[in-house]
Design a protein around this motif. Structure first.
Motif, PDB file in Angstrom:
ATOM      1  N   GLY A  80      75.942  36.630   6.030  1.00  0.00           N
ATOM      2  CA  GLY A  80      75.669  35.217   6.242  1.00  0.00           C
ATOM      3  C   GLY A  80      75.519  34.819   7.700  1.00  0.00           C
ATOM      4  O   GLY A  80      75.496  33.634   8.015  1.00  0.00           O
ATOM      5  N   ILE A  81      75.421  35.777   8.592  1.00  0.00           N
ATOM      6  CA  ILE A  81      75.277  35.477  10.019  1.00  0.00           C
ATOM      7  C   ILE A  81      73.811  35.214  10.321  1.00  0.00           C
ATOM      8  O   ILE A  81      72.938  35.990   9.967  1.00  0.00           O
ATOM      9  CB  ILE A  81      75.799  36.650  10.870  1.00  0.00           C
ATOM     10  CG1 ILE A  81      77.277  36.855  10.611  1.00  0.00           C
ATOM     11  CG2 ILE A  81      75.528  36.407  12.349  1.00  0.00           C
ATOM     12  CD1 ILE A  81      77.850  38.098  11.246  1.00  0.00           C
ATOM     13  N   LEU A  82      73.539  34.103  11.009  1.00  0.00           N
ATOM     14  CA  LEU A  82      72.195  33.746  11.434  1.00  0.00           C
ATOM     15  C   LEU A  82      72.066  34.087  12.904  1.00  0.00           C
ATOM     16  O   LEU A  82      72.934  33.758  13.710  1.00  0.00           O
ATOM     17  CB  LEU A  82      71.950  32.248  11.229  1.00  0.00           C
ATOM     18  CG  LEU A  82      70.631  31.685  11.733  1.00  0.00           C
ATOM     19  CD1 LEU A  82      69.469  32.263  10.935  1.00  0.00           C
ATOM     20  CD2 LEU A  82      70.636  30.181  11.640  1.00  0.00           C
ATOM     21  N   GLY A  83      71.006  34.790  13.254  1.00  0.00           N
ATOM     22  CA  GLY A  83      70.815  35.157  14.648  1.00  0.00           C
ATOM     23  C   GLY A  83      69.378  35.438  14.968  1.00  0.00           C
ATOM     24  O   GLY A  83      68.520  35.536  14.090  1.00  0.00           O
ATOM     25  N   LYS A  84      69.118  35.561  16.275  1.00  0.00           N
ATOM     26  CA  LYS A  84      67.779  35.877  16.765  1.00  0.00           C
ATOM     27  C   LYS A  84      67.806  37.307  17.291  1.00  0.00           C
ATOM     28  O   LYS A  84      68.699  37.679  18.054  1.00  0.00           O
ATOM     29  CB  LYS A  84      67.398  34.914  17.881  1.00  0.00           C
ATOM     30  CG  LYS A  84      65.976  35.087  18.373  1.00  0.00           C
ATOM     31  CD  LYS A  84      65.674  34.098  19.466  1.00  0.00           C
ATOM     32  CE  LYS A  84      64.821  33.014  18.889  1.00  0.00           C
ATOM     33  NZ  LYS A  84      64.296  32.100  19.905  1.00  0.00           N
ATOM     34  N   LEU A  94      70.208  44.110  17.940  1.00  0.00           N
ATOM     35  CA  LEU A  94      71.064  43.254  18.747  1.00  0.00           C
ATOM     36  C   LEU A  94      70.683  41.826  18.404  1.00  0.00           C
ATOM     37  O   LEU A  94      69.527  41.426  18.568  1.00  0.00           O
ATOM     38  CB  LEU A  94      70.840  43.545  20.234  1.00  0.00           C
ATOM     39  CG  LEU A  94      71.983  43.224  21.165  1.00  0.00           C
ATOM     40  CD1 LEU A  94      73.234  43.965  20.764  1.00  0.00           C
ATOM     41  CD2 LEU A  94      71.614  43.593  22.580  1.00  0.00           C
ATOM     42  N   LEU A  95      71.640  41.064  17.863  1.00  0.00           N
ATOM     43  CA  LEU A  95      71.396  39.684  17.443  1.00  0.00           C
ATOM     44  C   LEU A  95      72.101  38.728  18.379  1.00  0.00           C
ATOM     45  O   LEU A  95      73.280  38.897  18.674  1.00  0.00           O
ATOM     46  CB  LEU A  95      71.939  39.429  16.036  1.00  0.00           C
ATOM     47  CG  LEU A  95      71.212  40.021  14.851  1.00  0.00           C
ATOM     48  CD1 LEU A  95      71.902  39.591  13.565  1.00  0.00           C
ATOM     49  CD2 LEU A  95      69.777  39.616  14.830  1.00  0.00           C
ATOM     50  N   MET A  96      71.368  37.704  18.830  1.00  0.00           N
ATOM     51  CA  MET A  96      71.986  36.628  19.593  1.00  0.00           C
ATOM     52  C   MET A  96      72.427  35.581  18.570  1.00  0.00           C
ATOM     53  O   MET A  96      71.599  34.981  17.879  1.00  0.00           O
ATOM     54  CB  MET A  96      70.993  36.018  20.579  1.00  0.00           C
ATOM     55  CG  MET A  96      71.615  34.908  21.407  1.00  0.00           C
ATOM     56  SD  MET A  96      70.495  34.204  22.624  1.00  0.00           S
ATOM     57  CE  MET A  96      69.274  33.446  21.579  1.00  0.00           C
ATOM     58  N   VAL A  97      73.762  35.380  18.457  1.00  0.00           N
ATOM     59  CA  VAL A  97      74.289  34.438  17.478  1.00  0.00           C
ATOM     60  C   VAL A  97      74.647  33.104  18.131  1.00  0.00           C
ATOM     61  O   VAL A  97      74.782  32.095  17.441  1.00  0.00           O
ATOM     62  CB  VAL A  97      75.507  35.010  16.732  1.00  0.00           C
ATOM     63  CG1 VAL A  97      75.071  36.178  15.860  1.00  0.00           C
ATOM     64  CG2 VAL A  97      76.599  35.431  17.677  1.00  0.00           C
ATOM     65  N   GLU A  99      74.499  31.161  22.470  1.00  0.00           N
ATOM     66  CA  GLU A  99      74.053  31.363  23.852  1.00  0.00           C
ATOM     67  C   GLU A  99      75.033  32.296  24.560  1.00  0.00           C
ATOM     68  O   GLU A  99      76.221  32.004  24.682  1.00  0.00           O
ATOM     69  CB  GLU A  99      73.986  30.017  24.578  1.00  0.00           C
ATOM     70  CG  GLU A  99      73.168  30.058  25.850  1.00  0.00           C
ATOM     71  CD  GLU A  99      71.701  30.408  25.599  1.00  0.00           C
ATOM     72  OE1 GLU A  99      71.150  31.189  26.385  1.00  0.00           O
ATOM     73  OE2 GLU A  99      71.125  29.916  24.606  1.00  0.00           O
ATOM     74  N   GLY A 100      74.545  33.466  24.963  1.00  0.00           N
ATOM     75  CA  GLY A 100      75.365  34.444  25.667  1.00  0.00           C
ATOM     76  C   GLY A 100      76.215  35.327  24.764  1.00  0.00           C
ATOM     77  O   GLY A 100      76.971  36.153  25.250  1.00  0.00           O
ATOM     78  N   VAL A 101      76.102  35.176  23.449  1.00  0.00           N
ATOM     79  CA  VAL A 101      76.881  35.989  22.509  1.00  0.00           C
ATOM     80  C   VAL A 101      75.922  36.823  21.672  1.00  0.00           C
ATOM     81  O   VAL A 101      75.101  36.286  20.929  1.00  0.00           O
ATOM     82  CB  VAL A 101      77.745  35.100  21.581  1.00  0.00           C
ATOM     83  CG1 VAL A 101      78.539  35.977  20.613  1.00  0.00           C
ATOM     84  CG2 VAL A 101      78.654  34.203  22.382  1.00  0.00           C
ATOM     85  N   GLU A 102      76.019  38.139  21.822  1.00  0.00           N
ATOM     86  CA  GLU A 102      75.175  39.054  21.058  1.00  0.00           C
ATOM     87  C   GLU A 102      76.060  40.017  20.288  1.00  0.00           C
ATOM     88  O   GLU A 102      77.108  40.431  20.775  1.00  0.00           O
ATOM     89  CB  GLU A 102      74.244  39.833  21.986  1.00  0.00           C
ATOM     90  CG  GLU A 102      73.198  38.971  22.653  1.00  0.00           C
ATOM     91  CD  GLU A 102      72.256  39.778  23.529  1.00  0.00           C
ATOM     92  OE1 GLU A 102      71.147  39.296  23.749  1.00  0.00           O
ATOM     93  OE2 GLU A 102      72.627  40.888  23.972  1.00  0.00           O
ATOM     94  N   ILE A 103      75.630  40.337  19.091  1.00  0.00           N
ATOM     95  CA  ILE A 103      76.347  41.314  18.279  1.00  0.00           C
ATOM     96  C   ILE A 103      75.370  42.391  17.837  1.00  0.00           C
ATOM     97  O   ILE A 103      74.167  42.165  17.743  1.00  0.00           O
ATOM     98  CB  ILE A 103      77.022  40.670  17.045  1.00  0.00           C
ATOM     99  CG1 ILE A 103      75.993  40.000  16.132  1.00  0.00           C
ATOM    100  CG2 ILE A 103      78.106  39.695  17.458  1.00  0.00           C
ATOM    101  CD1 ILE A 103      76.562  39.513  14.811  1.00  0.00           C
ATOM    102  N   ARG A 104      75.917  43.556  17.583  1.00  0.00           N
ATOM    103  CA  ARG A 104      75.100  44.684  17.122  1.00  0.00           C
ATOM    104  C   ARG A 104      75.340  44.836  15.618  1.00  0.00           C
ATOM    105  O   ARG A 104      76.484  44.892  15.178  1.00  0.00           O
ATOM    106  CB  ARG A 104      75.516  45.956  17.841  1.00  0.00           C
ATOM    107  CG  ARG A 104      74.655  47.144  17.496  1.00  0.00           C
ATOM    108  CD  ARG A 104      74.942  48.316  18.391  1.00  0.00           C
ATOM    109  NE  ARG A 104      74.578  47.898  19.752  1.00  0.00           N
ATOM    110  CZ  ARG A 104      75.176  48.361  20.844  1.00  0.00           C
ATOM    111  NH1 ARG A 104      76.130  49.232  20.757  1.00  0.00           N
ATOM    112  NH2 ARG A 104      74.793  47.941  22.033  1.00  0.00           N
ATOM    113  N   VAL A 105      74.266  44.868  14.852  1.00  0.00           N
ATOM    114  CA  VAL A 105      74.357  45.043  13.398  1.00  0.00           C
ATOM    115  C   VAL A 105      73.393  46.138  12.963  1.00  0.00           C
ATOM    116  O   VAL A 105      72.406  46.418  13.643  1.00  0.00           O
ATOM    117  CB  VAL A 105      74.041  43.741  12.623  1.00  0.00           C
ATOM    118  CG1 VAL A 105      75.041  42.660  12.928  1.00  0.00           C
ATOM    119  CG2 VAL A 105      72.641  43.263  12.895  1.00  0.00           C
ATOM    120  N   GLN A 106      73.702  46.736  11.829  1.00  0.00           N
ATOM    121  CA  GLN A 106      72.786  47.720  11.267  1.00  0.00           C
ATOM    122  C   GLN A 106      71.558  47.008  10.710  1.00  0.00           C
ATOM    123  O   GLN A 106      71.661  45.891  10.203  1.00  0.00           O
ATOM    124  CB  GLN A 106      73.444  48.498  10.142  1.00  0.00           C
ATOM    125  CG  GLN A 106      74.438  49.520  10.590  1.00  0.00           C
ATOM    126  CD  GLN A 106      74.960  50.316   9.406  1.00  0.00           C
ATOM    127  OE1 GLN A 106      75.122  49.790   8.314  1.00  0.00           O
ATOM    128  NE2 GLN A 106      75.218  51.585   9.649  1.00  0.00           N
TER     129      GLN A 106
END
Length: 122
Positions: A80-84, A94-97, A99-106
């Protein structure tokens, strides 16, 4: 004790029904076997068209979606995470969720590609 009597009754019914079907076989004795093959083929056709085929179509559509991901796409994950998308690697994004917060997802965790502008509107 009662189960034993039930078992005897059921086995008697099965044996009597098998002799009835044997008596109704055609002159060459193949109608019983052919009807069973037709029934088995019908079950396989139902299984294929209602279960296997739609599953394969969904899997192919998801593989195509993952292959077309690129930088700038807005996606939602299975969690359910929305990101760019900011970077695409072989198996990870690498998703920007925020401003300045990025997470790595499969890549496999991506469920949908959202329309452009969804990330800013939320």
């Amino acid at each position: 004790m009662q189960h034993k009597h039930l078992w005897v009754a059921v086995s008697g019914l099965l044996l009597s029904s098998s002799t009835v079907f044997a008596d109704t076989a055609g002159p060459n004795g193949m109608s019983g076997a052919m009807s069973q093959l037709v029934l088995l083929g019908g079950f396989f056709a139902i299984f294929y068209f209602f279960i296997l085929r739609p599953q394969n179509k969904r899997a192919k559509a998801h593989r195509d979606l993952l292959a077309q991901l690129s930088k700038g796409d807005e996606v939602t994950t299975n969690g359910g995470i929305l990101g760019k998308v900011t970077r695409v690697a072989d198996d990870f994004l690498l998703l920007m969720v925020a401003e300045g917060v990025e997470i790595r997802v499969q890549k496999q965790a991506v469920a949908h590609v959202m329309p452009k502008g969804t990330f800013k509107s939320v």
